[in-house]
Design a protein around this motif. Structure first.
Motif, mmCIF file in Angstrom:
data_model
loop_
_atom_site.group_PDB
_atom_site.id
_atom_site.type_symbol
_atom_site.label_atom_id
_atom_site.label_comp_id
_atom_site.label_asym_id
_atom_site.label_seq_id
_atom_site.Cartn_x
_atom_site.Cartn_y
_atom_site.Cartn_z
ATOM 1 N N PHE A 108 -30.316 -18.048 58.817
ATOM 2 C CA PHE A 108 -30.612 -16.863 57.952
ATOM 3 C C PHE A 108 -31.789 -16.025 58.182
ATOM 4 N N ASP A 109 -31.599 -14.776 57.961
ATOM 5 C CA ASP A 109 -33.247 -14.016 58.489
ATOM 6 C C ASP A 109 -33.950 -14.059 57.381
ATOM 7 N N GLY A 110 -33.712 -14.485 56.088
ATOM 8 C CA GLY A 110 -34.722 -14.506 54.844
ATOM 9 C C GLY A 110 -34.919 -13.193 54.184
ATOM 10 N N SER A 111 -34.100 -12.331 54.385
ATOM 11 C CA SER A 111 -34.058 -10.844 53.809
ATOM 12 C C SER A 111 -33.397 -10.863 52.363
ATOM 13 N N LYS A 112 -32.536 -11.980 52.099
ATOM 14 C CA LYS A 112 -31.880 -11.995 50.604
ATOM 15 C C LYS A 112 -32.913 -12.071 49.600
ATOM 16 N N ASP A 113 -32.386 -11.316 48.450
ATOM 17 C CA ASP A 113 -33.669 -11.590 47.150
ATOM 18 C C ASP A 113 -33.305 -13.111 46.698
ATOM 19 N N GLY A 114 -32.076 -13.465 46.594
ATOM 20 C CA GLY A 114 -31.762 -14.799 46.000
ATOM 21 C C GLY A 114 -31.657 -15.978 47.077
ATOM 22 N N ALA A 115 -31.056 -17.026 46.395
ATOM 23 C CA ALA A 115 -30.932 -18.214 47.375
ATOM 24 C C ALA A 115 -29.667 -18.065 47.996
ATOM 25 N N TYR A 116 -29.423 -18.584 49.309
ATOM 26 C CA TYR A 116 -28.595 -18.223 50.113
ATOM 27 C C TYR A 116 -27.210 -19.141 49.899
ATOM 28 N N THR A 117 -26.211 -18.699 49.598
ATOM 29 C CA THR A 117 -24.821 -19.566 49.706
ATOM 30 C C THR A 117 -24.063 -19.741 51.118
ATOM 31 N N GLU A 118 -23.339 -20.410 51.281
ATOM 32 C CA GLU A 118 -22.816 -21.046 52.581
ATOM 33 C C GLU A 118 -21.897 -19.564 53.118
ATOM 34 N N ASP A 119 -21.623 -18.655 52.083
ATOM 35 C CA ASP A 119 -20.601 -17.453 52.567
ATOM 36 C C ASP A 119 -21.454 -16.336 52.865
ATOM 37 N N ASP A 120 -22.732 -16.479 52.807
ATOM 38 C CA ASP A 120 -23.386 -15.232 53.064
ATOM 39 C C ASP A 120 -23.671 -15.092 54.501
ATOM 40 N N PRO A 121 -23.975 -13.907 55.049
ATOM 41 C CA PRO A 121 -23.744 -13.534 56.670
ATOM 42 C C PRO A 121 -25.042 -14.290 57.123
ATOM 43 N N THR A 122 -24.947 -14.795 58.350
ATOM 44 C CA THR A 122 -26.120 -15.417 59.065
ATOM 45 C C THR A 122 -26.417 -14.419 59.820
ATOM 46 N N ASN A 123 -27.903 -14.598 60.171
ATOM 47 C CA ASN A 123 -28.522 -13.506 60.942
ATOM 48 C C ASN A 123 -29.982 -14.371 61.644
ATOM 49 N N PRO A 124 -29.785 -15.235 62.566
ATOM 50 C CA PRO A 124 -30.906 -15.691 62.823
ATOM 51 C C PRO A 124 -32.106 -15.057 63.621
ATOM 52 N N LEU A 125 -33.395 -15.181 63.319
ATOM 53 C CA LEU A 125 -34.237 -14.373 63.833
ATOM 54 C C LEU A 125 -34.891 -14.763 65.111
ATOM 55 N N GLY A 126 -34.617 -16.036 65.599
ATOM 56 C CA GLY A 126 -35.079 -16.492 66.778
ATOM 57 C C GLY A 126 -34.069 -17.462 67.551
ATOM 58 N N VAL A 127 -34.405 -18.148 68.531
ATOM 59 C CA VAL A 127 -33.734 -19.060 69.424
ATOM 60 C C VAL A 127 -33.193 -20.254 68.791
ATOM 61 N N TYR A 128 -34.036 -20.822 68.021
ATOM 62 C CA TYR A 128 -33.736 -21.930 67.297
ATOM 63 C C TYR A 128 -32.517 -21.808 66.398
ATOM 64 N N GLY A 129 -32.963 -20.829 65.565
ATOM 65 C CA GLY A 129 -31.588 -20.550 64.171
ATOM 66 C C GLY A 129 -30.613 -20.180 65.265
ATOM 67 N N ALA A 130 -30.585 -19.271 66.191
ATOM 68 C CA ALA A 130 -29.191 -18.857 66.802
ATOM 69 C C ALA A 130 -28.681 -20.238 67.521
ATOM 70 N N SER A 131 -29.390 -21.135 68.130
ATOM 71 C CA SER A 131 -28.908 -22.245 69.022
ATOM 72 C C SER A 131 -27.935 -23.041 67.953
ATOM 73 N N LYS A 132 -28.841 -23.401 66.627
ATOM 74 C CA LYS A 132 -27.925 -24.041 65.439
ATOM 75 C C LYS A 132 -26.808 -23.493 65.032
ATOM 76 N N LEU A 133 -26.739 -22.179 64.821
ATOM 77 C CA LEU A 133 -25.714 -21.253 64.564
ATOM 78 C C LEU A 133 -24.587 -21.667 65.496
ATOM 79 N N ALA A 134 -25.003 -21.396 66.646
ATOM 80 C CA ALA A 134 -23.809 -21.473 67.998
ATOM 81 C C ALA A 134 -23.320 -23.024 67.736
ATOM 82 N N GLY A 135 -24.117 -23.905 67.358
ATOM 83 C CA GLY A 135 -23.531 -25.472 67.262
ATOM 84 C C GLY A 135 -22.739 -25.662 65.979
ATOM 85 N N GLU A 136 -23.063 -24.683 64.943
ATOM 86 C CA GLU A 136 -22.233 -24.996 63.747
ATOM 87 C C GLU A 136 -20.620 -24.219 64.093
ATOM 88 N N LYS A 137 -20.879 -23.110 64.795
ATOM 89 C CA LYS A 137 -19.520 -22.530 65.208
ATOM 90 C C LYS A 137 -18.771 -23.175 66.224
#
Length: 291
Positions: A108-137
């Motif tokens: 997640f990019d951290g822009s949400k006001d509250g806590a993130y749920t599993e259904d919230d849109p993902t938007n990684p800010l860097g390579v680490y987050g993007a690579s982990k998201l790719a692994g999830e998919k």
């Protein structure tokens, strides 16, 4: 009595991998594959290892977790964090066994006001987050039975982590400046594995919830500054020296990888589906430090 399980664990020396070895041994046989047995930077060997072991369960605890370093070596980060988990998942599907994989708040990019749920849109800010998201998919795409457990701010009494760094610096320095505008839940690796064991036991005993992606962190929230204060309080209670702590914004501590300001994860789905939840982060810190 439940039959012993044949469990393949990818990773040996990481924080979660070490706790898995400590806490799961009585469930059956643990086949622990560290980098010397299976280097995920060369994932072509995964299939032969899985087929030789024929596990009842696969747990992926190895990852490229150097967040800043990943920015300069994206290909390696994606190989370890995306390609390798996808291959494990393909083999799990072929064997008809479940897979447990650990992911991160950094999807997640951290822009949400509250806590993130599993259904919230993902938007990684860097390579680490993007690579982990790719692994999830990659895992989800195989259709294997899986649990993807997103956690945050992992620490323990071994490896490299904020707790150990702070314990050292607080006793070495007269003053420390700590980021105070990133909010999340420090999560003890031991508690992550306590929850993992509960999930395994639910599945083994025929009480599994729905497979899929879940959030798994300690309850409550704090900043890195607040976490450092709590660590300092424990040092003072032991009569040890402790630096003065000063809060600073993230902008005063630039890093190669941008961090999300909001890392809070809503873990209520895991409680509903699997009846698994964790203690407050401060309670877990005390358990980690004092047993």
């Amino acid at each position: 009595m439940s039959r012993p399980l044949n469990i393949l664990i990818s990773g040996r020396h990481g924080q979660v991998a070490q706790e898995l070895q400590k806490q799961l041994g009585d469930l059956g046989t643990l086949h622990v594959l560290g980098r010397d047995q299976l280097d995920l930077a060369h994932p072509e060997r995964i299939r032969e290892q899985v087929r030789a072991i024929k596990p009842d369960l696969i747990i992926i605890a190895a990852a490229h977790t150097a967040v800043d370093q990943a920015e300069s070596e994206p290909e390696l980060a994606f190989t370890i964090n995306a390609t390798a988990p996808g291959i494990f998942a393909e083999e799990a599907k072929a064997l008809g066994v479940p897979l447990i994989h650990y992911s991160t708040d950094y999807v997640f990019d951290g822009s949400k006001d509250g806590a993130y749920t599993e259904d919230d849109p993902t938007n990684p800010l860097g390579v680490y987050g993007a690579s982990k998201l790719a692994g999830e998919k990659a895992i989800a795409a195989t259709g294997c039975d899986h649990l993807i457990l997103r956690t945050s701010w992992v620490y323990s009494l071994h490896g490299r982590n904020f707790l150990l760094t702070m314990q050292r610096l607080l006793q070495e320095k007269p003053e420390l400046r700590i980021v105070a505008d990133q909010i999340g839940a420090p999560t003890w690796a031991g508690a992550i594995v306590q929850s993992t064991r509960q999930l395994i036991e639910r599945w083994r005993d025929g009480q599994a919830g729905a497979w899929g992606t879940y959030h798994l962190t300690a309850q409550g929230e704090t900043s890195w500054f607040g976490f450092a204060l709590a660590i300092g309080e424990q040092l003072k209670a032991q009569g040890k020296p402790c630096a003065q702590l000063l809060p600073i914004p993230s902008s005063d501590y630039p890093t190669p990888a941008q961090r999300p300001l909001n890392s809070r994860l809503d873990c209520s789905r895991l409680q509903r589906e699997w009846q698994v939840s964790q203690a407050d982060w401060h309670t877990a810190l005390l358990e980690c430090l004092h047993g």
